[in-house]
Write a protein that holds these residues in place. Structure first.
Motif, PDB file in Angstrom:
ATOM      1  N   LYS A 115       4.806  37.446   9.727  1.00  0.00           N
ATOM      2  CA  LYS A 115       3.805  37.827   8.722  1.00  0.00           C
ATOM      3  C   LYS A 115       4.527  38.567   7.618  1.00  0.00           C
ATOM      4  O   LYS A 115       5.591  39.120   7.824  1.00  0.00           O
ATOM      5  N   LYS A 116       3.893  38.595   6.469  1.00  0.00           N
ATOM      6  CA  LYS A 116       4.543  39.270   5.348  1.00  0.00           C
ATOM      7  C   LYS A 116       4.758  40.740   5.671  1.00  0.00           C
ATOM      8  O   LYS A 116       3.810  41.482   5.927  1.00  0.00           O
ATOM      9  N   GLN A 117       6.015  41.157   5.715  1.00  0.00           N
ATOM     10  CA  GLN A 117       6.321  42.580   5.825  1.00  0.00           C
ATOM     11  C   GLN A 117       7.736  42.807   5.312  1.00  0.00           C
ATOM     12  O   GLN A 117       8.560  41.908   5.311  1.00  0.00           O
ATOM     13  N   SER A 146      11.712  32.717  11.788  1.00  0.00           N
ATOM     14  CA  SER A 146      11.575  33.584  10.626  1.00  0.00           C
ATOM     15  C   SER A 146      12.899  33.745   9.895  1.00  0.00           C
ATOM     16  O   SER A 146      13.972  33.469  10.448  1.00  0.00           O
ATOM     17  N   GLU A 199       5.861  38.499  14.584  1.00  0.00           N
ATOM     18  CA  GLU A 199       5.169  37.407  13.919  1.00  0.00           C
ATOM     19  C   GLU A 199       5.725  37.336  12.494  1.00  0.00           C
ATOM     20  O   GLU A 199       5.871  38.378  11.853  1.00  0.00           O
TER      21      GLU A 199
END
Ligand code: 4AD
Ligand code: MG
Length: 460
Positions: free
Chosen positions: A12-14, A86, A10
């Motif tokens: 998502k911020k990482q 992404s 996903e």
């Protein structure tokens, strides 16, 4: 992290790090975009560098060019651009190896396969050759899986051998004799002085040794390199190719055909399931329609005909063949194509070939004219599998050897199998490079093996 894995996340911020080779770079006043490929999948991964926020990356950015190797670290973020979900917003960047644009041969443009063969050491960095390499690897795995799941033992047969498994004499010699001063005895080459004390050559097939293990362990397979010194310059012949050879004791020609069909369908299904992205690429760019075509092959029973029927069908053909057809001729590529493409529209198994055109080890039929051979023919390529029920009667096998001008003394150990506990047995050989060609739709066999060896060519 490998790019294949990143695409499953996903956005998502990482924070993560990625390493690969630059495929393209696009520079604007405030932002630099570049795409990395690490070979884990077809798709590239976009790295974004915000020049205002990360001015310290400026020196590294100047070194980014097609072909350079890079390590980038940053934050995973949803990509506003199309084609990917992404991207990485880099806060750290290291160019591990630069790639000067004026000399790197793989600039971003279409190159012909002929040109890429000349730079075979760099071609795995292209979309096509990356995809071929991944499908080739997956096919090898699927083959092992099929046999391991079905009770076959993997046997390593020798590459250097003293016997000619096909009896066709198309072998490369292995020697340490000084070529400029070959030792002779009674006018003949003195092989006793050679490394092995006798003439040794590279194997054309692991079948004969495979049979010895099948005659003890029941079901075996080999999977290794084989070598043929035939001077055929075609799009489906290599001098060094990989072959898969199952051998089954207590098995006749019909069970052999069933196994070959089940096996091919299994590995095709595996590739369609596991190599979706690469297969979409081949479907789009290399052989339009290939996915539906392979699906149809998986779903449809293979047509089975005898050689005699094949000859009758070919003789009725409205097309004129370059090689005229009569009973007794070896089927040529044009005939195999006509049968699979024009007549049956799919794979065909041909059995009962004339004994004269097939190897000595094939079981002679009661008519004494034909042998229990089976060739699996497919559209686009022709023969992809060659196999047979083996001659299990000692006297007939000995006679066949003599008739074909081979010395029975050379095959003493092979004949022993018929002396001690002989059994009906069968097997076949799948040309591994040909199945890679068949699955990917690549037109030339030189483009499905990393470093093709053909007459006049052994570069790299
Ligand atoms: O038909 P072939 O010569 O059969 C054998 O070698 C048997 N010993 C097999 C067996 O029964 N165990 O070769 C088997 C397959 C062919 O159908 C073809 O797919 C492939 O090997 N092949 C080649 N592939 C690439 N380049 C070549 N020069 C090839 N010759 C055969
Ligand atoms: Mg053959």
């Amino acid at each position: 992290m490998r790019i294949r894995e990143i695409f499953t996340l996903e956005p998502k911020k990482q924070i993560l790090a990625v390493e690969g080779w630059v495929r393209t770079k696009r520079d604007t006043k405030n932002v630099c975009f570049f795409e990395l490929n690490d070979g884990s999948c077809l798709k590239n991964f976009q790295i974004v560098v915000d020049k205002d926020k990360t001015p310290h990356l400026a020196p590294e950015l100047t070194k980014i060019a097609t072909g350079a190797s890079v390590r980038a670290e940053g934050e995973l973020a949803a990509s506003p651009g199309s084609g990917q979900n992404s991207e990485l917003q880099a806060h750290s960047l290291t160019v591990l190896g630069e790639s000067p644009a004026d000399s790197y041969p793989l600039q971003k443009k279409r190159h012909s396969f002929e040109f890429l063969r000349e730079i075979a050491h760099l071609r795995p960095r292209t979309n096509t050759f990356g995809a071929v390499a991944r499908v080739r690897s997956a096919l090898a795995f699927a083959i092992h899986r099929f046999f391991q799941e079905n009770g076959f033992l993997y046997i390593h047969t020798p590459i250097i051998t003293a016997s000619d498994a096909e009896g066709a004499g198309e072998m490369f010699q292995v020697t340490t004799l000084p070529l400029e001063n070959i030792p002779r005895k009674d006018g003949k080459i003195d092989y006793e002085k050679d490394f092995f004390g006798k003439q040794a050559r590279l194997t054309v097939s692991g079948q004969l040794e495979g049979e010895t293990y099948a005659a003890a362990l029941g079901k075996i397979y080999t999977f290794g390199p084989t070598f043929r010194a035939e001077n055929s310059n075609t799009t489906r012949h290599l001098s060094e190719f990989w072959m898969v050879e199952p051998e089954m004791a207590f098995c006749d020609i019909d069970a052999n055909m069933d196994t070959a069909e089940e096996f091919l369908k299994y590995i095709l299904s595996y590739i369609l399931r596991r190599c979706g992205e690469d297969m979409d690429f081949f479907n789009l760019r290399i052989q339009p329609g290939i996915i539906d075509n392979l699906k149809r092959v998986i779903e449809t029973p293979f047509r089975r005909i005898t050689y005699t029927e094949a000859v009758e069908v070919l003789q009725k053909a409205p097309t004129a063949f370059e090689f005229p057809v009569s009973w007794g001729i070896d089927l040529q590529s044009e005939h195999e194509k006509y049968l699979t493409e024009n007549v049956y529209g799919g794979p065909v198994i041909v059995t009962g070939y004339p004994r004269q055109i097939k190897a000595f080890y094939m079981k002679l039929n009661a008519d004494e004219k034909t042998v229990r051979a089976m060739d699996v023919l497919v559209p686009r390529l022709g023969e992809i599998i060659g196999g047979s029920q083996r001659e299990d009667r000692l006297d007939i096998l000995e006679k066949r050897l003599t008739d074909m001008g081979l010395k029975k003394e050379d095959y003493w150990w092979y004949l022993d199998l018929r002396r001690y506990g002989t059994v009906p047995h069968s097997g076949f050989g799948l040309g591994f490079d040909r199945i890679v060609q068949y699955v990917t739709g690549m037109a030339n066999i030189r483009d499905v093996i990393p470093y093709p060896r053909t007459a006049g060519s052994a570069e790299f």
